[in-house]
Motif scaffolding. Structure first.
Motif, PDB file in Angstrom:
ATOM      1  N   ILE A 183       0.831  -1.218   0.000  1.00 17.87           N
ATOM      2  CA  ILE A 183       0.000   0.000   0.000  1.00 17.87           C
ATOM      3  C   ILE A 183       0.864   1.266   0.000  1.00 17.87           C
ATOM      4  O   ILE A 183       0.503   2.272  -0.610  1.00 17.87           O
ATOM      5  N   ASP A 184       2.043   1.223   0.653  1.00 18.22           N
ATOM      6  CA  ASP A 184       2.931   2.401   0.657  1.00 18.22           C
ATOM      7  C   ASP A 184       3.422   2.698  -0.762  1.00 18.22           C
ATOM      8  O   ASP A 184       3.470   3.862  -1.182  1.00 18.22           O
ATOM      9  N   GLN A 185       3.757   1.636  -1.489  1.00 12.46           N
ATOM     10  CA  GLN A 185       4.214   1.793  -2.864  1.00 12.46           C
ATOM     11  C   GLN A 185       3.068   2.312  -3.744  1.00 12.46           C
ATOM     12  O   GLN A 185       3.269   3.199  -4.579  1.00 12.46           O
ATOM     13  N   SER A 240      -4.785   2.383   8.033  1.00 13.64           N
ATOM     14  CA  SER A 240      -3.918   3.355   8.723  1.00 13.64           C
ATOM     15  C   SER A 240      -3.266   4.331   7.749  1.00 13.64           C
ATOM     16  O   SER A 240      -2.867   5.421   8.137  1.00 13.64           O
ATOM     17  N   ARG A 241      -3.173   3.955   6.465  1.00 13.91           N
ATOM     18  CA  ARG A 241      -2.542   4.843   5.468  1.00 13.91           C
ATOM     19  C   ARG A 241      -3.515   5.931   5.000  1.00 13.91           C
ATOM     20  O   ARG A 241      -3.138   6.820   4.239  1.00 13.91           O
ATOM     21  N   GLY A 253       2.611   4.108   8.977  1.00 11.21           N
ATOM     22  CA  GLY A 253       3.261   3.954   7.685  1.00 11.21           C
ATOM     23  C   GLY A 253       3.973   5.218   7.240  1.00 11.21           C
ATOM     24  O   GLY A 253       3.822   6.292   7.844  1.00 11.21           O
ATOM     25  N   SER A 254       4.753   5.074   6.160  1.00 10.96           N
ATOM     26  CA  SER A 254       5.601   6.182   5.719  1.00 10.96           C
ATOM     27  C   SER A 254       4.826   7.251   4.955  1.00 10.96           C
ATOM     28  O   SER A 254       5.240   8.403   4.899  1.00 10.96           O
TER      29      SER A 254
END
Lengths: 216, 333
Positions: free
Chosen positions: B156-158, B189-190, B225-226
Motif C-alpha cells: 500500500i505504501d508503494q 492506517s494509510r 506507515g511512511s
C-alpha cells in the motif's frame, strides 16, 4: 541441565469439552544454591508438544514454559537422617496453544499464571547421594488471560484459592558421579485448576535426568 | 516391557480422566448437545437477534436419537446454524462441505478481470491486492482478501507513492470475504488523519445469562506507515463484503474524506469466532463478539453505504460498472 519425558494433558472448557494430551521432551535448566540452613532452587523448563483429543476434531500444538524460584529453610530436626525444610516458591506457567482443523481454520489460546505457594521439602542423605521429596500448593496467583469471551484482549486477574489451585509433587534422586558432578533423576507431577471465567485444568507427569555441575 | 508400557498408559489415562473429567462420547445426541452448548456458552447475539436458544433446543433436540444418521444430523445442525444467521458460526464436517449460513444476494460486481479490461490503464498486483490507474486523476485498488501475510499489504505504501498525482482513490472490497485484523489495519492506517474510534464491540460476560453483555469496547484506528493519502477515497462494497472486510469498511468510514458506495455489506455482526470440536471429529466455529457501528448498533443488516448504487444492465452493456462510475464522479468532486 537435563531432559527427559513429559506427558501433558489439558482441558480448556472455553474451547473444548475434550482433553487434549500428548508427550514431549522438555529441556530443563536449573541452578541450586544450598547453604547450611537454607536452599535456593531456580528452574526453567520448556516443552513443545503435539496435543490431540479423542474426537480428533482439531490438533493442537502446545508450548509449555515453566519458571520456578524456591527458597527453603531448614526445620529443626533431632535426626540427621531425615532433613526437613519449609519455604515458599514462586511458579510461572506460560501456556500457548495453536489449534487447527483439517479445513485450515486455526485459533490461538493461552494464558500466563504466576502463583505463590508454601512448600515442604524432605531430604534423605544417603552417603554421597541424596533422595528428596517436595510438595507444594498455591495460595494465591495472578493470571494474564483473555476474559470470558476468548477474543477479548488479555487482562490481569488476581486469583484466590477458589479460582486457582494446584497440587505439585516432586521426587528426586541425586547420584554423585565425581567430586563436582552429580546426576539427578526427577519425577514431577503438576496439576493446575484455573476457574476464572471458564474452567481450565491441566496436569503433567515429568520424568527427567539432569547433570549437575557444582561450582563450590 | 509391553505389559509395563500398557499399565503405565492405563494409569496415565485413568489419572487424567480422574482430574480432568471424562470426554463426551460420540453419539448423535452428545454431538447435538455439544454444539448447542458451545453456542449457548459464548454466542453474543441472542439478545440482538431475539433468538430463544432454549426453545430451539426443545424443538430440534427431540428430532435426534441414538440411531440418527449422519445425514439427518447434518440437516438438523444445519437448521440450527441457519437460525443464527451468522456467517461466522460454521460447522466443518470431516472431508465434506462445511455447514454455514449462506444467504444469496445480487453480486453487483463483475470481477476484477472485468474492471481491469474495461477501466485500468495499467495493472499491477500481488496475491492480495491489484491496482492501477483509471485515469490520471483516479487510482483504483482491489483488495481480494485480508487473509494473507501482512507483508502482502505493505505494498500500500508503494501504491500511494505511485498514486501521488491522483485526486482520488477507489478502494474496491466487493466480494472480499474477510481475513485478519492486521492486514485491514495496515491499509486503513494509510488513510487515517488522526486516531479515531471506528466501531464498538460487546462480549458475553458469563454462560449463565445468554443476554447479559459487556459494556461497549471501542475499536480505534490511527495513522501509520511512511505515507498517508489525504485525498478523496471511495470504498466500494457489496453483499459479499464480509467479516474483516466490514471492519475495514467501518475503519475507513470514520475518516471524513472517505465514503462508502455500492450495496450494503453482508452484516457479520457476530465476529471473532473461536474454534471448537464435536465428539465425531467434526469441528465448528462460534462468534464471540458483537460488532457495532459508531452508533453502537450491531451491523446485522449490513453497513449502509453513504451512496447506494447497484450495477445496472444498461451500464453493463456499455461495459460500465455503475458503482465504479459513481465512485469516479464522487472522488473527483
Amino acid at each position: 541441565m537435563g531432559t527427559g519425558w513429559i506427558y501433558y494433558a489439558i482441558k480448556d472448557q472455553s474451547v473444548s469439552s475434550f482433553t487434549h494430551s500428548g508427550s514431549a521432551s522438555p529441556v530443563i535448566f536449573f541452578v541450586k544454591a544450598d547453604g547450611e540452613k537454607s536452599k535456593n532452587h531456580i528452574q526453567l523448563s520448556y516443552a513443545s508438544s503435539f496435543l490431540t483429543s479423542s474426537s480428533n476434531g482439531f490438533s493442537t500444538n502446545g508450548q509449555i514454559g515453566y519458571l520456578q524460584f524456591a527458597h527453603h529453610r531448614k526445620f529443626r530436626s533431632k535426626s540427621n537422617n531425615i532433613l526437613f525444610f519449609v519455604g515458599g516458591l514462586f511458579d510461572l506457567n506460560i501456556n500457548f496453544r495453536q489449534s487447527s482443523n483439517y479445513s485450515g481454520v486455526s485459533d490461538i489460546n493461552g494464558e500466563l499464571i504466576t502463583s505463590l505457594s508454601p512448600s515442604l521439602l524432605v531430604e534423605l542423605p544417603m552417603r554421597k547421594d541424596l533422595l528428596s521429596a517436595q510438595v507444594w500448593s498455591s495460595i494465591m496467583a495472578v493470571s494474564f488471560q483473555a476474559g470470558y469471551a476468548r477474543s477479548l484482549p488479555p487482562q490481569l486477574n488476581l486469583l484466590g484459592i477458589s479460582e486457582f489451585s494446584t497440587i505439585n509433587w516432586r521426587m528426586a534422586f541425586s547420584k554423585s558421579l565425581a567430586v563436582k558432578w552429580n546426576l539427578r533423576f526427577e519425577y514431577q507431577f503438576q496439576l493446575n485448576n484455573l476457574r476464572k471465567f471458564e474452567t481450565l485444568t491441566s496436569l503433567s507427569h515429568q520424568l527427567t535426568t539432569s547433570v549437575i555441575f557444582k561450582v563450590n | 516391557m509391553r505389559k509395563i508400557s500398557f499399565i503405565a498408559a492405563l494409569l496415565l489415562v485413568s489419572c487424567t480422566d480422574f482430574f480432568l473429567g471424562k470426554d463426551p462420547t460420540n453419539t448423535p445426541i452428545e454431538i447435538f448437545d455439544e454444539f448447542w452448548n458451545g453456542v449457548d456458552d459464548c454466542w453474543p447475539e441472542f439478545e440482538s437477534k431475539r433468538v430463544n436458544w432454549d426453545s430451539i433446543y426443545n424443538i430440534y433436540r427431540p428430532q435426534i436419537n441414538q440411531k440418527t444418521s449422519e445425514y439427518d444430523l447434518k440437516n438438523v445442525l444445519g437448521r440450527l446454524v441457519n437460525i443464527l444467521e451468522d456467517g461466522h458460526t460454521t460447522i466443518y464436517p470431516k472431508n465434506q462441505a462445511k455447514i454455514g449460513y449462506y444467504p444469496r444476494y445480487d453480486f453487483n460486481f463483475y470481477g476484477l478481470n472485468w474492471i481491469r479490461q474495461n477501466y485500468l490503464t495499467y495493472y499491477k498486483y500481488n496475491s492480495a491486492i491489484g491496482y492501477g490507474l483509471i485515469s490520471q486523476d483516479v487510482g483504483y485498488i482491489y483488495i481480494g482478501t485480508f487473509g494473507n501475510q501482512d507483508e502482502q499489504y505493505s505494498i500500500i505504501d508503494q501504491i500511494i507513492q505511485d498514486f501521488n498525482k491522483v485526486k482520488g482513490i477507489i478502494i474496491d472490497v466487493r466480494s472480499n470475504s474477510g481475513g485478519n485484523k492486521s492486514p485491514r489495519q495496515i491499509i486503513a492506517s494509510r488513510f487515517a488523519d488522526k486516531q479515531r474510534i471506528y466501531a464498538y464491540e460487546r462480549y458475553r460476560v458469563n454462560k449463565q445469562q445468554p443476554t447479559k453483555m459487556s459494556d461497549f469496547v471501542a475499536d480505534d484506528i490511527e495513522p501509520s506507515g511512511s505515507v498517508q493519502f489525504k485525498g478523496k477515497v471511495a470504498v466500494l462494497t457489496n453483499r459479499y463484503s464480509f467479516s474483516a472486510t466490514e471492519e475495514f469498511v467501518l475503519s475507513m468510514k470514520c475518516f471524513p474524506q472517505i465514503i462508502q458506495i455500492g450495496d450494503y455489506t453482508n452484516g457479520g455482526s457476530g465476529t471473532s469466532p473461536i474454534l471448537k470440536e464435536l465428539p465425531n471429529g467434526w469441528s465448528y466455529r462460534v462468534s464471540t463478539s458483537l460488532l457495532c457501528d459508531l452508533n453502537r448498533k450491531p451491523i446485522r443488516m449490513g453497513i449502509e453505504p453513504d451512496i447506494i448504487v447497484y450495477t445496472t444492465k444498461e451500464d453493463s452493456l456499455k461495459m460500465k460498472d455503475s458503482i465504479v462510475e459513481r465512485a469516479i464522479v464522487e472522488v473527483l468532486k
